[in-house]
Write a protein that holds these residues in place. Structure first.
Motif, PDB file in Angstrom:
ATOM      1  N   THR A 569       0.857  -1.208   0.000  1.00  0.00           N
ATOM      2  CA  THR A 569       0.000   0.000   0.000  1.00  0.00           C
ATOM      3  C   THR A 569       0.879   1.239   0.000  1.00  0.00           C
ATOM      4  OG1 THR A 569      -1.817   1.135   1.103  1.00  0.00           O
ATOM      5  CG2 THR A 569      -0.149   0.122   2.509  1.00  0.00           C
ATOM      6  N   TYR A 570       0.288   2.321  -0.476  1.00  0.00           N
ATOM      7  CA  TYR A 570       0.816   3.671  -0.295  1.00  0.00           C
ATOM      8  C   TYR A 570      -0.022   4.366   0.777  1.00  0.00           C
ATOM      9  CZ  TYR A 570       3.555   3.373  -4.617  1.00  0.00           C
ATOM     10  OH  TYR A 570       4.445   3.024  -5.581  1.00  0.00           O
ATOM     11  N   THR A 571       0.607   5.154   1.624  1.00  0.00           N
ATOM     12  CA  THR A 571      -0.115   5.929   2.662  1.00  0.00           C
ATOM     13  C   THR A 571       0.326   7.377   2.553  1.00  0.00           C
ATOM     14  OG1 THR A 571      -0.188   4.000   4.109  1.00  0.00           O
ATOM     15  CG2 THR A 571      -0.589   6.151   5.112  1.00  0.00           C
ATOM     16  N   LEU A 572      -0.650   8.269   2.457  1.00  0.00           N
ATOM     17  CA  LEU A 572      -0.387   9.720   2.404  1.00  0.00           C
ATOM     18  C   LEU A 572      -0.767  10.321   3.755  1.00  0.00           C
ATOM     19  CD1 LEU A 572       0.399  12.316   0.912  1.00  0.00           C
ATOM     20  CD2 LEU A 572      -1.985  12.434   0.101  1.00  0.00           C
ATOM     21  N   ARG A 577      -1.852  13.012   9.627  1.00  0.00           N
ATOM     22  CA  ARG A 577      -3.122  12.309   9.561  1.00  0.00           C
ATOM     23  C   ARG A 577      -3.178  11.554   8.217  1.00  0.00           C
ATOM     24  NH1 ARG A 577      -4.932  17.395  10.659  1.00  0.00           N
ATOM     25  NH2 ARG A 577      -5.942  17.434   8.620  1.00  0.00           N
ATOM     26  N   LYS A 578      -3.656  10.307   8.278  1.00  0.00           N
ATOM     27  CA  LYS A 578      -3.808   9.532   7.059  1.00  0.00           C
ATOM     28  C   LYS A 578      -4.944  10.119   6.233  1.00  0.00           C
ATOM     29  CE  LYS A 578      -2.230   5.036   8.723  1.00  0.00           C
ATOM     30  NZ  LYS A 578      -2.596   3.606   8.913  1.00  0.00           N
ATOM     31  N   THR A 579      -4.596  10.487   5.023  1.00  0.00           N
ATOM     32  CA  THR A 579      -5.625  11.017   4.126  1.00  0.00           C
ATOM     33  C   THR A 579      -5.856  10.104   2.923  1.00  0.00           C
ATOM     34  OG1 THR A 579      -3.955  12.287   2.954  1.00  0.00           O
ATOM     35  CG2 THR A 579      -5.100  13.370   4.798  1.00  0.00           C
ATOM     36  N   TYR A 580      -4.931   9.168   2.692  1.00  0.00           N
ATOM     37  CA  TYR A 580      -5.129   8.242   1.559  1.00  0.00           C
ATOM     38  C   TYR A 580      -4.329   6.968   1.831  1.00  0.00           C
ATOM     39  CZ  TYR A 580      -4.670   5.933  -2.928  1.00  0.00           C
ATOM     40  OH  TYR A 580      -4.677   4.990  -3.912  1.00  0.00           O
ATOM     41  N   THR A 581      -4.936   5.814   1.508  1.00  0.00           N
ATOM     42  CA  THR A 581      -4.279   4.510   1.547  1.00  0.00           C
ATOM     43  C   THR A 581      -4.717   3.731   0.312  1.00  0.00           C
ATOM     44  OG1 THR A 581      -4.211   4.463   3.946  1.00  0.00           O
ATOM     45  CG2 THR A 581      -3.950   2.366   2.813  1.00  0.00           C
ATOM     46  N   GLY A 582      -3.781   3.237  -0.482  1.00  0.00           N
ATOM     47  CA  GLY A 582      -4.128   2.474  -1.689  1.00  0.00           C
ATOM     48  C   GLY A 582      -2.918   2.275  -2.582  1.00  0.00           C
ATOM     49  N   PHE A 583      -3.216   1.968  -3.857  1.00  0.00           N
ATOM     50  CA  PHE A 583      -2.158   1.653  -4.817  1.00  0.00           C
ATOM     51  C   PHE A 583      -1.883   2.784  -5.796  1.00  0.00           C
ATOM     52  CE2 PHE A 583      -4.123  -2.685  -4.141  1.00  0.00           C
ATOM     53  CZ  PHE A 583      -3.179  -3.045  -3.184  1.00  0.00           C
ATOM     54  N   THR A 585      -0.658   6.433  -7.233  1.00  0.00           N
ATOM     55  CA  THR A 585       0.566   7.202  -6.965  1.00  0.00           C
ATOM     56  C   THR A 585       0.316   8.702  -6.867  1.00  0.00           C
ATOM     57  OG1 THR A 585       1.009   7.253  -9.347  1.00  0.00           O
ATOM     58  CG2 THR A 585       1.989   5.453  -8.078  1.00  0.00           C
ATOM     59  N   SER A 586      -0.928   9.088  -6.690  1.00  0.00           N
ATOM     60  CA  SER A 586      -1.258  10.499  -6.472  1.00  0.00           C
ATOM     61  C   SER A 586      -2.570  10.565  -5.709  1.00  0.00           C
ATOM     62  CB  SER A 586      -1.359  11.270  -7.799  1.00  0.00           C
ATOM     63  OG  SER A 586      -2.441  10.763  -8.575  1.00  0.00           O
ATOM     64  N   ALA A 587      -2.740  11.661  -4.982  1.00  0.00           N
ATOM     65  CA  ALA A 587      -3.981  11.862  -4.209  1.00  0.00           C
ATOM     66  C   ALA A 587      -4.223  13.359  -4.064  1.00  0.00           C
ATOM     67  CB  ALA A 587      -3.883  11.178  -2.850  1.00  0.00           C
ATOM     68  N   ALA A 588      -5.490  13.701  -3.917  1.00  0.00           N
ATOM     69  CA  ALA A 588      -5.900  15.111  -3.740  1.00  0.00           C
ATOM     70  C   ALA A 588      -6.373  15.333  -2.307  1.00  0.00           C
ATOM     71  CB  ALA A 588      -7.001  15.478  -4.730  1.00  0.00           C
ATOM     72  N   VAL A 589      -5.923  16.446  -1.723  1.00  0.00           N
ATOM     73  CA  VAL A 589      -6.281  16.801  -0.341  1.00  0.00           C
ATOM     74  C   VAL A 589      -6.982  18.175  -0.366  1.00  0.00           C
ATOM     75  CG1 VAL A 589      -5.425  17.239   1.967  1.00  0.00           C
ATOM     76  CG2 VAL A 589      -4.340  15.463   0.558  1.00  0.00           C
ATOM     77  N   GLU A 590      -8.139  18.233   0.248  1.00  0.00           N
ATOM     78  CA  GLU A 590      -8.909  19.486   0.281  1.00  0.00           C
ATOM     79  C   GLU A 590      -8.369  20.371   1.400  1.00  0.00           C
ATOM     80  OE1 GLU A 590     -11.669  21.938  -1.427  1.00  0.00           O
ATOM     81  OE2 GLU A 590     -11.190  19.883  -2.033  1.00  0.00           O
ATOM     82  N   ARG A 591      -8.076  21.634   1.050  1.00  0.00           N
ATOM     83  CA  ARG A 591      -7.584  22.580   2.056  1.00  0.00           C
ATOM     84  C   ARG A 591      -8.757  23.210   2.792  1.00  0.00           C
ATOM     85  NH1 ARG A 591      -4.202  26.967  -0.648  1.00  0.00           N
ATOM     86  NH2 ARG A 591      -5.687  26.680  -2.336  1.00  0.00           N
ATOM     87  N   GLN A 592      -8.532  23.478   4.054  1.00  0.00           N
ATOM     88  CA  GLN A 592      -9.583  24.160   4.844  1.00  0.00           C
ATOM     89  C   GLN A 592      -9.654  25.629   4.498  1.00  0.00           C
ATOM     90  OE1 GLN A 592     -11.605  22.373   6.702  1.00  0.00           O
ATOM     91  NE2 GLN A 592     -10.416  20.516   6.129  1.00  0.00           N
ATOM     92  N   THR A 593      -8.521  26.242   4.337  1.00  0.00           N
ATOM     93  CA  THR A 593      -8.470  27.669   3.966  1.00  0.00           C
ATOM     94  C   THR A 593      -7.438  27.819   2.869  1.00  0.00           C
ATOM     95  OG1 THR A 593      -6.760  28.202   5.571  1.00  0.00           O
ATOM     96  CG2 THR A 593      -9.069  28.366   6.331  1.00  0.00           C
TER      97      THR A 593
END
Length: 818
Positions: A569-572, A577-583, A585-593
């Motif tokens: 697995t990949y962990t972001l 804080r874990k925001t993504y776990t899977g295979f 090779t990229s992930a999107a994270v929503e910013r609060q501000t």
């Protein structure tokens, strides 16, 4: 009957009449209807014998004055088988037998005699008419045969005498040679000439008077020998053995047609016939082969009698007078294996063929144009032809061959000496793919064998490798991620093994070995061997890439890791804080501000280990509102395993475990000496404790009673008994603390136990009558209780908040060691 119709009608029987007695007849019956006629099979029959008829008169021939010759024939109608003839002279039987002639001697001169012949069969006889003849009246008598004397090979002298009884005047003598008159006169001798050599002649003499003649019996004589004549040439037959090889000549002859004497010897001669290119013949000197009386000779002198050579033979016959020779008879001997076959000459050589020139044998022993030639390569016949230039193909490159020529006739073959030739070099063949062993995640050992056919002198091997697709298994789609690379040459030399370093873990490689000799170019299309390196610990390579899409931060770590094994697995992590776990090779994270600063870290987990990136800071206030801050990454160095962190940690852990085990053993066996009575503190009076009372204990140092404070021990002293104290304080049970000096003796006596200080809650007294029966003192605790519990308490308030119990001995036996 015999083709003649003798009856026609409807009767079934017919008698043939007027037939000739004892003559054979053939009968056939023909039956006819309106539809046609049919012949029966023929039968043969003959009438019975009858008396013979029509006997003709005999013929008489007067031989002399005392002899008559009588001749007769069979009756015209014998009517049977004539069994005998009877000859009567003047009715007197003089002969009886089957013959049809008779000479009647002993007659008288000048007398007439009458003769009748009778033919007899089984039925009767018939007689001929009578015939008469008269003998000569005065023929001489007693005439002796002539005396013959050979005088030469062509002359015989005949001499005779007058008859003993002339019976008159002899007026003539006639000399007969084989019934031919050779002399007539009154002389008593005559030389007969013109005779054949060595020939026997018969002579008779006849003397005559006026009354008749008398002829003597014959006498014979042979002329003397003369030169033999008519010697025919001998019959020649060439000889061969079972394989058809020439072994000689057989000559056979007949005597002369006119030997003219006794052949005393035959001589056989031989001479050689030589023909030039124009066909003209010349002859060698005759050689005498044989003298003797035999009519056959076999010439087997192979030293002088050559194979497939033309010879002539002549025979000469000898008698006492002379000799006669035959004509020369020609014969050609059989073929034989050639002699003097020279080794072949090599005209041209390639890697797989040799062209050879065949030289003619010095002695072909056959017609030269009829010779056939076999080219033998290392004892194997590879070509057969009558040509003098032949090409041998299908040879191995750079190989030495022994080439011989076998010249053959119909009688056999002869093999020449060998000519040695080496074919030219060619690219090697028969190279097997290499084998791979000792595979690790970073290296492997590649081994190969020389080619089956080097086809020359090997000068080097070249080992190449390439990255092959598809890659090893991953839990995600890798179809577009693999790109074949290479080949790359990593070794060149004559070794048969090479250790390949610096390989990537968990990667497919293909290895190929090529062999080279002195010719340019190596093995055509050598095979590849595929292998996969072992998996290794994942490695961090480059920081992830950050990008901004509105309020979303996109983290791309596709180039940040070398997996080196099967991905789990990949962990972001965003701000831990874990925001993504899977295979992916990229992930999107929503910013609060929009001004939010986020710290990212990516962790890669495979079956072999974990790797993670350093903290990457996303700072929207930096240039282009995107900022990344990452510590520099030191280059990865492959360390030996004994310098790896994991190895050092394992060794440290093992050392710590060994140390703790040693300390525990020391503590376990320390203080085992049995204390004396006066060494212990005196026991204190027994008191019952209740759950809400303040406990007390005996001070292990001076033996005084402590009611409120529990003495503190060092951590090493309290740790060993803390668990045991907690066990005994459960379920409203409290324990007392004693001097540790008595712990060993108490453990050896399981009868001593802790005091149970639980009472009946209503009566505030023990429910047992006797102290020994009261479970407060014995029975429910399995340990001795002689253990110091002072270390159970970490502060002074513990004694005031928990009840404390003491042993029974401490309160009852205050003055003894019991």
């Amino acid at each position: 009957m015999d083709g003649v119709v003798i009856y026609s009608g409807l009767q079934l029987r017919h008698v043939a009449e007027n037939l000739v007695s004892y003559r054979e007849y053939r009968f056939v019956i023909t039956a006819c209807t309106g539809g046609g006629c049919t012949d029966s099979a023929s039968v043969v029959g003959r009438p019975s014998e009858d008396v013979p008829r029509i006997m003709r008169a005999p013929t008489l021939n007067v031989l002399s004055s005392n002899a008559i010759e009588i001749r007769w024939q069979e009756p015209d109608q014998p009517n049977g088988v004539i069994t005998a003839y009877e000859l009567r002279r003047d009715s007197k039987l003089v002969y009886s037998g089957p013959s049809t002639s008779y000479s009647d001697y002993g007659l008288l001169p000048g007398v007439e005699y009458a003769y009748v012949v009778t033919a007899i069969n089984n039925q009767g006889s018939v007689s001929s008419p009578e015939v008469k003849a008269t003998t000569y009246s005065s023929s001489p008598e007693g005439l002796l045969p002539p005396v013959l004397t050979p005088e030469s090979s062509s002359e015989i002298q005949a001499t005779w005498q007058a008859p003993a009884q002339p019976n008159g005047n002899i007026y003539n003598y006639t000399l007969y040679k084989d019934d031919e008159v050779v002399y007539s006169g009154t002389q008593f001798s005559f030389k007969v000439t013109g005779l054949q050599y060595w020939t026997t002649y018969s002579f008779r003499i006849q003397s005559c008077t006026n009354s008749g003649c008398a002829t003597s019996t014959a006498s014979r004589a042979r002329t003397l020998e003369g030169p033999p004549l008519g010697q025919n040439p001998p019959t020649m037959l060439p000889l061969a053995d079972g394989s058809g090889k020439h072994v000689g000549v057989r000559a056979e002859w007949l005597p002369p047609s006119r030997p003219n004497g006794v052949i005393t010897m035959y001589a056989l001669y031989r001479r050689t016939v030589t023909r030039d290119e124009a066909g003209r013949s010349s002859y060698g000197a005759p050689v005498l082969l044989y003298n003797g009386t035999a009519l056959l000779y076999e010439d087997r002198d192979l030293s002088a009698l050559l194979a497939y050579t033309e010879y002539q033979y002549m025979v000469t016959a000898f008698n006492s007078a002379d000799r006669v020779s035959s004509m020369w008879q020609t014969v050609t001997t059989f073929e034989a294996p050639p002699e003097g076959v020279p080794p072949p000459r090599v005209q041209d050589v390639t890697a797989t063929s040799v062209r050879v020139e065949i030289l003619k044998p010095s002695k072909p022993n056959a017609l030269v144009n009829s010779l056939s030639y076999n080219v033998i390569v290392d004892d194997t016949v590879v070509t057969r032809s009558t040509f003098l230039v032949q090409e041998v193909t299908g040879l191995q490159p750079y190989t030495t061959y022994a080439i011989r020529v076998e010249a053959c006739t119909s009688a056999g073959c002869t093999t020449s000496n060998a000519t040695y030739v080496r074919t030219l070099q060619a690219p090697p063949t028969g190279l097997a793919p290499p084998t791979v062993s000792s595979i690790t995640n970073r290296s492997c050992v590649v081994t190969w064998a020389p080619p089956t056919y080097p086809n020359g002198i090997l000068v080097r091997f070249e080992l190449s490798y390439r990255l092959s697709c598809p890659p090893p298994y991953q839990p995600f789609n890798t179809s577009g991620l693999c790109q074949a690379q290479g080949p790359y040459t990593i070794y060149s030399g004559l070794e048969l093994q090479y250790t390949v370093p610096n390989l990537q873990p968990y990667t497919n490689y293909e290895f190929q070995v090529n062999a080279f000799n002195e010719l340019p170019g190596g093995v055509a299309n050598p095979g590849w061997t595929r292998m996969t390196t072992l998996a290794g610990v994942p490695e961090y390579s480059t920081p992830p890439r950050l990008s901004k899409q509105g309020t979303t931060v996109v983290v791309d770590w596709s180039d940040s890791f070398q997996l080196n094994g099967e991905l789990l697995t990949y962990t972001l992590l965003a701000d831990d804080r874990k925001t993504y776990t899977g295979f992916e090779t990229s992930a999107a994270v929503e910013r609060q501000t929009k001004e939010q600063i986020i710290q990212f870290k990516v962790r890669c987990t495979t079956k072999m280990g974990v790797a993670e990136t350093p903290v990457i800071v996303f700072d929207p206030s930096s240039a282009d509102n995107v900022g990344t801050v990452a510590p520099s990454v030191a280059p990865q160095i492959q360390l030996p395993f004994y310098q790896e962190v994991w190895f050092i940690a394992v060794i440290a852990l093992v050392a710590l475990l060994l140390l703790m085990t040693g300390i525990a053993c020391c503590l376990r066996y320390s203080g085992t000496r049995t204390p004396y009575v006066r060494e212990r503190m005196p026991l204190q009076p027994r008191q019952k404790k209740y759950g809400n009372q303040i406990g007390y204990c005996v001070d292990p140092y001076d033996g005084s009673i402590i009611t409120n404070d529990i003495p503190q021990r060092s951590p090493s002293q309290t740790g060993s008994v803390r668990g045991r104290a907690q066990k005994y304080m459960l379920d409203d049970h409290e324990e007392g603390f004693v001097n540790p000096a008595y712990s060993t003796a108490s453990m050896r006596s399981r009868s001593n136990s802790f005091v149970d200080v639980s009472f009946d809650k209503t009566s505030k007294s023990s429910k047992y009558l006797d102290d020994d029966d009261d479970p407060m003192w014995d029975g429910h605790v399995h340990d001795s209780g002689l253990v110091s519990m002072a270390g159970q308490f970490d502060d002074d308030d513990y004694a005031s908040s928990h009840p404390v119990s003491v042993t029974k001995e401490q309160t009852v036996f205050t003055d003894t060691h019991l």
